[in-house]
Design a protein around this motif. Structure first.
Motif, PDB file in Angstrom:
ATOM      1  N   GLN A 145     -13.539  -7.124   1.544  1.00 18.76           N
ATOM      2  CA  GLN A 145     -12.328  -7.724   2.097  1.00 18.76           C
ATOM      3  C   GLN A 145     -11.283  -7.749   0.985  1.00 18.76           C
ATOM      4  O   GLN A 145     -11.546  -8.248  -0.107  1.00 18.76           O
ATOM      5  N   LEU A 146     -10.087  -7.193   1.232  1.00 16.01           N
ATOM      6  CA  LEU A 146      -9.037  -7.103   0.219  1.00 16.01           C
ATOM      7  C   LEU A 146      -7.952  -8.135   0.480  1.00 16.01           C
ATOM      8  O   LEU A 146      -7.505  -8.309   1.621  1.00 16.01           O
ATOM      9  N   LYS A 147      -7.525  -8.812  -0.566  1.00 17.79           N
ATOM     10  CA  LYS A 147      -6.430  -9.773  -0.499  1.00 17.79           C
ATOM     11  C   LYS A 147      -5.520  -9.588  -1.714  1.00 17.79           C
ATOM     12  O   LYS A 147      -5.925  -9.003  -2.718  1.00 17.79           O
ATOM     13  N   SER A 148      -4.307 -10.089  -1.612  1.00 15.12           N
ATOM     14  CA  SER A 148      -3.384 -10.027  -2.757  1.00 15.12           C
ATOM     15  C   SER A 148      -3.092 -11.432  -3.264  1.00 15.12           C
ATOM     16  O   SER A 148      -3.154 -12.416  -2.512  1.00 15.12           O
ATOM     17  N   GLY A 149      -2.798 -11.511  -4.562  1.00 11.58           N
ATOM     18  CA  GLY A 149      -2.422 -12.789  -5.161  1.00 11.58           C
ATOM     19  C   GLY A 149      -3.607 -13.588  -5.668  1.00 11.58           C
ATOM     20  O   GLY A 149      -4.756 -13.133  -5.650  1.00 11.58           O
ATOM     21  N   ASN A 150      -3.311 -14.791  -6.132  1.00 13.42           N
ATOM     22  CA  ASN A 150      -4.334 -15.683  -6.674  1.00 13.42           C
ATOM     23  C   ASN A 150      -5.007 -16.479  -5.557  1.00 13.42           C
ATOM     24  O   ASN A 150      -4.429 -16.690  -4.486  1.00 13.42           O
ATOM     25  N   ILE A 151      -6.210 -16.921  -5.843  1.00 11.05           N
ATOM     26  CA  ILE A 151      -6.944 -17.754  -4.888  1.00 11.05           C
ATOM     27  C   ILE A 151      -7.064 -19.162  -5.447  1.00 11.05           C
ATOM     28  O   ILE A 151      -7.692 -19.387  -6.491  1.00 11.05           O
ATOM     29  N   ASN A 152      -6.405 -20.104  -4.774  1.00  6.00           N
ATOM     30  CA  ASN A 152      -6.582 -21.519  -5.085  1.00  6.00           C
ATOM     31  C   ASN A 152      -7.263 -22.176  -3.885  1.00  6.00           C
ATOM     32  O   ASN A 152      -7.636 -21.493  -2.922  1.00  6.00           O
ATOM     33  N   THR A 153      -7.416 -23.480  -3.921  1.00  5.49           N
ATOM     34  CA  THR A 153      -8.150 -24.153  -2.824  1.00  5.49           C
ATOM     35  C   THR A 153      -7.424 -24.015  -1.490  1.00  5.49           C
ATOM     36  O   THR A 153      -8.059 -23.854  -0.436  1.00  5.49           O
ATOM     37  N   ASP A 197     -25.504  -5.839   3.186  1.00  2.40           N
ATOM     38  CA  ASP A 197     -26.418  -6.312   2.144  1.00  2.40           C
ATOM     39  C   ASP A 197     -25.670  -6.929   0.966  1.00  2.40           C
ATOM     40  O   ASP A 197     -26.219  -7.752   0.235  1.00  2.40           O
ATOM     41  N   GLU A 198     -24.440  -6.508   0.769  1.00  2.00           N
ATOM     42  CA  GLU A 198     -23.588  -7.079  -0.275  1.00  2.00           C
ATOM     43  C   GLU A 198     -22.187  -7.250   0.288  1.00  2.00           C
ATOM     44  O   GLU A 198     -21.724  -6.422   1.084  1.00  2.00           O
ATOM     45  N   THR A 199     -21.513  -8.319  -0.134  1.00  2.00           N
ATOM     46  CA  THR A 199     -20.140  -8.556   0.328  1.00  2.00           C
ATOM     47  C   THR A 199     -19.251  -8.894  -0.861  1.00  2.00           C
ATOM     48  O   THR A 199     -19.645  -9.633  -1.772  1.00  2.00           O
ATOM     49  N   TYR A 200     -18.023  -8.354  -0.837  1.00  2.00           N
ATOM     50  CA  TYR A 200     -17.088  -8.552  -1.948  1.00  2.00           C
ATOM     51  C   TYR A 200     -15.722  -8.997  -1.427  1.00  2.00           C
ATOM     52  O   TYR A 200     -15.210  -8.437  -0.438  1.00  2.00           O
ATOM     53  N   LEU A 201     -15.155  -9.966  -2.088  1.00  2.00           N
ATOM     54  CA  LEU A 201     -13.746 -10.301  -1.920  1.00  2.00           C
ATOM     55  C   LEU A 201     -13.014  -9.667  -3.096  1.00  2.00           C
ATOM     56  O   LEU A 201     -13.315  -9.964  -4.259  1.00  2.00           O
ATOM     57  N   VAL A 202     -12.074  -8.781  -2.804  1.00  3.37           N
ATOM     58  CA  VAL A 202     -11.331  -8.059  -3.842  1.00  3.37           C
ATOM     59  C   VAL A 202      -9.907  -8.603  -3.880  1.00  3.37           C
ATOM     60  O   VAL A 202      -9.220  -8.635  -2.856  1.00  3.37           O
ATOM     61  N   ILE A 203      -9.455  -9.038  -5.065  1.00  7.69           N
ATOM     62  CA  ILE A 203      -8.108  -9.600  -5.195  1.00  7.69           C
ATOM     63  C   ILE A 203      -7.422  -9.003  -6.428  1.00  7.69           C
ATOM     64  O   ILE A 203      -8.079  -8.648  -7.407  1.00  7.69           O
ATOM     65  N   ASN A 204      -6.108  -8.895  -6.365  1.00 10.24           N
ATOM     66  CA  ASN A 204      -5.368  -8.429  -7.533  1.00 10.24           C
ATOM     67  C   ASN A 204      -4.786  -9.602  -8.316  1.00 10.24           C
ATOM     68  O   ASN A 204      -3.818  -9.468  -9.061  1.00 10.24           O
ATOM     69  N   GLY A 205      -5.404 -10.760  -8.120  1.00 10.16           N
ATOM     70  CA  GLY A 205      -5.039 -11.958  -8.864  1.00 10.16           C
ATOM     71  C   GLY A 205      -6.290 -12.598  -9.451  1.00 10.16           C
ATOM     72  O   GLY A 205      -7.280 -11.913  -9.730  1.00 10.16           O
ATOM     73  N   LYS A 232      -8.519  -9.325 -10.626  1.00 18.20           N
ATOM     74  CA  LYS A 232      -7.587  -8.348 -11.195  1.00 18.20           C
ATOM     75  C   LYS A 232      -8.094  -7.732 -12.489  1.00 18.20           C
ATOM     76  O   LYS A 232      -7.870  -6.546 -12.752  1.00 18.20           O
ATOM     77  N   ASP A 233      -8.782  -8.525 -13.320  1.00 20.69           N
ATOM     78  CA  ASP A 233      -9.269  -7.989 -14.595  1.00 20.69           C
ATOM     79  C   ASP A 233     -10.314  -6.901 -14.365  1.00 20.69           C
ATOM     80  O   ASP A 233     -10.278  -5.836 -14.985  1.00 20.69           O
ATOM     81  N   GLU A 234     -11.257  -7.174 -13.458  1.00 23.50           N
ATOM     82  CA  GLU A 234     -12.283  -6.177 -13.160  1.00 23.50           C
ATOM     83  C   GLU A 234     -11.688  -4.981 -12.434  1.00 23.50           C
ATOM     84  O   GLU A 234     -12.047  -3.827 -12.701  1.00 23.50           O
ATOM     85  N   LEU A 235     -10.737  -5.263 -11.530  1.00 22.29           N
ATOM     86  CA  LEU A 235     -10.080  -4.193 -10.774  1.00 22.29           C
ATOM     87  C   LEU A 235      -9.291  -3.277 -11.714  1.00 22.29           C
ATOM     88  O   LEU A 235      -9.349  -2.045 -11.601  1.00 22.29           O
ATOM     89  N   LEU A 236      -8.576  -3.893 -12.646  1.00 20.26           N
ATOM     90  CA  LEU A 236      -7.800  -3.117 -13.612  1.00 20.26           C
ATOM     91  C   LEU A 236      -8.713  -2.226 -14.446  1.00 20.26           C
ATOM     92  O   LEU A 236      -8.405  -1.053 -14.686  1.00 20.26           O
ATOM     93  N   GLN A 237      -9.840  -2.784 -14.875  1.00 23.25           N
ATOM     94  CA  GLN A 237     -10.784  -2.007 -15.667  1.00 23.25           C
ATOM     95  C   GLN A 237     -11.346  -0.836 -14.854  1.00 23.25           C
ATOM     96  O   GLN A 237     -11.512   0.280 -15.366  1.00 23.25           O
TER      97      GLN A 237
END
Length: 572
Positions: A59-67, A96-104, A134-139
């Protein structure tokens, strides 16, 4: 510096714009990858299968994740983890695996919430949510790009030049193509795996080169960029004789980006129903009508593409009506405009509007025959002159004409009641005297504008599209028109560029070929024309890429040769 530019793009873009390069990353890693964004999404943007048969969902989202943001997306994350994958290429079961992908980033409070959330899911027998920030995505992006980065000053300068483009302007096609060829496609690779990696890297590079155009929602420029890349990949793949089918996944990904951006362009156009961009101050009728032709021609190709690829496609009455309303406002600036006209003609014919289509074809044919006669003064520029060059040339010509107007005004101001021998010296002095303030300003504008100067007489007596027009009219049984105009036709040389390598149809420039020109036969037998019009090149390469070639000729108008136009006219 390059890494900083990539990071800046990643942080400031949205999930829609980083979706394609991320999808390409997943393509490189997994055995099977599919988009599920849409009615069957169930919280999953992308699903993949690894070599062990495990299913992975993203699942892809943009920005930071706060509460607060976490609470907003929690229901989608529940679907991501708990619901079965629904896609015809996958067995219907939970991932079997799920990921939340964010650029924040995920802040500390949200992180604690996610930890508790994961514990409750695991206790209930579900897998836990993993985060790619974002750090892992950038790498990941940097590693995927690998060695395909500018390593010479000129390449680095070109990179920055593209990245600082005016996002509201036309795409600098030649610069982007030059850059991609230099750092990727002109390199020699001994291993096929390296060739596949080169293609993968090109999608990632183009994604962040498009940043200025994405920021301005310049869908037309983005469409052109992806089309340029697709053409380069096809040329590279065919020349390299890549055996693996893996590279074709990248082509499908690019085509989905072309489709997505053109649908956005279509929605914007049908909402406005006008072709102004930005302020209307300084907008000329020529510029407006040129833009109308480009947009309507491009959207015509989109509709053909959708009708061929989507079984649920329905005719768009609003677009048809918009074309009808503007059929007299389509400015044919030169032969590079022909692919746009061709696309509108094909779309109208497919939708049952044959009379309007043929009327448009005949109109363009008559303009060409009239303008490109050998002794005329104002020929239509060839397909190597794009719209920007032609409009600049016309503007420059307009400035030059105004300068002559001032000179003529000075001459007309001379007292003509005197005898000629008295006023002749005054006439001769007009051009030698110090120019007036207005003319000085005009000279300064011309000097500082760097407007391209075009001698339109250079194009008289020849044409790259004449043969295509003749054969299109022949296929539509327009014998009377061709008979009436054949004497004029016979004075215009038909020019072509013959490729040595058929895959160079997808190249921007190539030296492997030669120009050829010849005058039409005079007299010409109708039966011979009919026979020639039925000769269609059904090369496998053309058939395999037929839909893309409709986009290609818009962006590479000099590739719309007689062979390609004959094929597309027959195929669609």
């Amino acid at each position: 510096m390059i890494e900083k530019a990539i990071e800046n793009w990643l942080i400031n873009t949205n999930e829609t714009n980083y979706r394609t390069p991320f999808f390409q990353l997943i393509l490189n890693k997994y055995e099977l990858v599919k988009n599920t964004h849409g009615p069957l999404e169930d919280g999953k943007d992308i699903v993949a299968k690894d070599s062990d048969g495990n299913y992975i969902a993203f699942q892809l989202k943009s920005g930071n994740i706060n509460t607060t943001e976490w609470r907003k997306i929690k229901s989608q994350i529940d679907e991501l983890i708990e619901l079965d994958i629904r896609h015809p290429s996958f067995e219907s079961r939970r991932p079997d695996e799920t990921y939340l992908v964010i650029n924040g980033s995920v802040d500390s409070f949200a992180n604690e919430k996610i930890k508790s959330y994961n514990k409750s899911k695991v206790d209930r027998g579900f897998n836990k949510l993993k985060i790619i920030d974002k750090d892992e995505l950038l790498q990941m992006f940097k590693e995927a790009q690998g060695k395909f980065t500018p390593d010479e000053y000129d390449d680095f300068y070109l990179f920055l030049d593209i990245l600082t483009s005016d996002g509201s302007d036309l795409l600098p096609k030649e610069k982007i193509i030059e850059f991609l060829n230099k750092i990727i496609f002109n390199k020699k690779f001994t291993r096929e795996s390296n060739r596949i990696n080169a293609i993968s890297s090109s999608l990632i590079i183009v994604s962040y080169l498009l940043d200025p155009f994405q920021n301005k929602n310049n869908y037309f420029a983005i469409f052109e960029a992806w089309t340029c890349l697709c053409a380069l990949i096809l040329n590279f793949s065919y020349k390299s004789k890549i055996k693996s089918e893996k590279w074709k996944e990248s082509i499908y990904l690019i085509l989905s980006e072309i489709e997505r951006n053109l649908i956005l362009l279509k929605n914007e156009t049908l909402m406005k129903k006008k072709f102004f961009e930005g302020s209307i101050a300084g907008e000329t009728r020529t510029v407006y009508d040129s833009r109308a032709l480009m947009v309507l021609g491009t959207l015509s190709v989109l509709e053909i593409f959708l009708s061929c690829s989507d079984e649920d496609y329905h005719r768009d009455e609003d677009l048809i009506e918009l074309i009808k309303e503007n059929k007299d406002n389509l400015y044919f600036w030169g032969e590079s405009a022909f692919p746009y006209v061709f696309s509108i003609i094909k779309y109208l014919e497919r939708e049952g509007e044959r009379d309007i289509a043929i009327s448009l074809l005949e109109e363009i044919f008559n303009i060409l025959i009239e303008r490109n006669q050998p002794r005329k003064q104002f020929g239509l520029p060839d397909p190597y002159c794009d719209v920007k060059k032609v409009l600049e040339g016309l503007l420059r010509l307009d400035f030059d004409l105004k300068r002559y107007e001032y000179i003529i005004s000075d001459i007309l101001a001379i007292d003509s009641s005197k005898e000629f021998k008295e006023i002749y010296p005054e006439i001769m002095r007009v051009r030698r005297i110090r120019p007036g303030r207005t003319e000085q300003i005009m000279d300064e504008i011309l000097h500082n504008s760097h407007l391209l100067k075009i001698d339109f007489k250079d194009f008289n007596g020849s044409s790259f599209i004449l043969e295509s027009l003749i054969l299109m009219l022949t296929r539509r049984d327009k014998k009377d028109l061709l008979t009436k105009k054949w004497r004029e036709i016979s004075h215009i040389r038909m020019e072509t560029f013959d490729f040595d390598n058929k895959e160079d149809i997808f190249s921007w420039r190539t030296r492997d070929g030669k120009f050829h020109d010849e005058l039409p036969k005079s007299p010409q037998k109708w039966d011979d024309l009919v026979t020639k019009s039925k000769i269609i090149d059904t090369d496998e390469m053309h058939l395999e890429n037929s839909l893309f070639m409709l986009f290609l000729i818009l962006v590479f108008p000099h590739r719309a040769n007689t062979t390609i136009i004959n094929f597309l006219d027959d195929h669609f």
